[in-house]
Design a protein around this motif. Structure first.
Motif, PDB file in Angstrom:
ATOM      1  N   ILE A  11       1.455  21.619  12.266  1.00 31.37           N
ATOM      2  CA  ILE A  11       0.141  21.141  12.705  1.00 31.37           C
ATOM      3  C   ILE A  11      -0.481  22.087  13.724  1.00 31.37           C
ATOM      4  O   ILE A  11      -1.620  22.526  13.561  1.00 31.37           O
ATOM      5  CB  ILE A  11       0.238  19.710  13.271  1.00 31.37           C
ATOM      6  CG1 ILE A  11       0.549  18.736  12.128  1.00 31.37           C
ATOM      7  CG2 ILE A  11      -1.060  19.311  13.982  1.00 31.37           C
ATOM      8  CD1 ILE A  11       0.802  17.312  12.594  1.00 31.37           C
ATOM      9  N   ALA A  21      -6.700  15.096  10.112  1.00 27.96           N
ATOM     10  CA  ALA A  21      -6.616  16.548  10.320  1.00 27.96           C
ATOM     11  C   ALA A  21      -7.815  17.051  11.116  1.00 27.96           C
ATOM     12  O   ALA A  21      -7.663  17.855  12.047  1.00 27.96           O
ATOM     13  CB  ALA A  21      -6.512  17.277   8.985  1.00 27.96           C
ATOM     14  N   VAL A  29       0.501  15.768  18.267  1.00 28.77           N
ATOM     15  CA  VAL A  29       0.408  15.120  16.966  1.00 28.77           C
ATOM     16  C   VAL A  29      -0.507  13.893  17.023  1.00 28.77           C
ATOM     17  O   VAL A  29      -1.120  13.541  16.034  1.00 28.77           O
ATOM     18  CB  VAL A  29       1.819  14.724  16.459  1.00 28.77           C
ATOM     19  CG1 VAL A  29       1.760  14.014  15.134  1.00 28.77           C
ATOM     20  CG2 VAL A  29       2.709  15.957  16.356  1.00 28.77           C
TER      21      VAL A  29
END
Length: 170
Positions: A98, A117, A142
Motif C-alpha cells: 500500500i 484506495a 492502512v
C-alpha cells in the motif's frame, strides 16, 4: 497449538500492528527518529531512502519473534511468538504494497479514482502536506480518516501556528 489459535494470533497481531505503526510514525519517525524519516518527506530521485531503514527494523522484529518462538524461553521456544512474527510479516507486506507501491508508486503506476484506495492515497498526501516533523495528520498506514476531516485538522493546526504547509495545501 491449534490452527485456529495460531490464526487468531496472526490476525490480532496484524490488526494491532496498525496501532503500533501509527504510534511509531507519530512519536518515533516524527520525533527522535526524524533523521531517518526526513528524506521521506523531501523530494528526491533516489531509489532508496534512509526511511527504508524502518522496514529493516520491522523485519528484525518479525525475525526476532520467529527466533523466540523457536528457541526462546530457555531453549524451549514459545510458540505464540512464531505466529506473532507471521502477523508482523504479513502487516509488513500489506504496508509495503500500500505505502510504497500504491501511495508512492515505487513499483507501479496506478491512480485510484474511488473507494478505499483513493482515500488512503489522499490521506497520505495530506500527511505529506507539512514541511516539518511537527504537527501533521494521518500517521496510520492502512487505516485513514476521511480527507475532509484531515483537511480541517490541518487548517486548525495552521491557524494555531503549529504547522507550516507546502504550497497552501489546505
Amino acid at each position: 497449538m491449534s490452527p485456529l489459535a495460531a490464526l487468531s494470533i496472526i490476525l490480532v497481531t496484524v490488526l494491532a500492528m496498525e496501532g503500533v505503526a501509527w504510534a511509531s510514525h507519530k512519536y518515533i519517525m516524527h520525533g527522535f527518529g526524524w533523521g531517518w524519516h526526513r528524506d521521506h518527506h523531501e523530494p528526491h530521485d533516489n531509489m532508496f531512502e534512509k526511511n527504508d531503514l524502518y522496514g529493516i527494523v520491522g523485519a528484525a522484529i518479525s525475525i526476532s519473534l520467529f527466533a523466540y518462538g523457536r528457541w526462546g524461553n530457555s531453549g524451549a521456544g514459545w510458540e505464540p511468538a512464531t505466529w506473532m512474527g507471521v502477523g508482523v510479516l504479513i502487516y509488513g507486506i500489506i504496508y509495503t504494497a500500500i505505502h510504497d507501491g500504491l501511495i508512492h508508486q515505487r513499483w507501479f503506476r496506478y491512480v485510484p479514482k474511488r473507494g478505499y484506495a483513493k482515500r488512503i492515497v489522499q490521506a497520505h498526501k495530506l500527511h505529506h502536506a507539512t514541511l516539518s516533523k511537527e504537527g501533521g495528520v494521518s500517521f496510520g498506514f492502512v487505516v485513514a480518516r476521511r480527507p475532509e476531516a484531515l483537511k480541517a485538522d490541518l487548517k486548525r493546526q495552521r491557524e494555531a501556528g503549529l504547522v507550516t504547509l507546502r504550497d497552501s495545501e489546505v
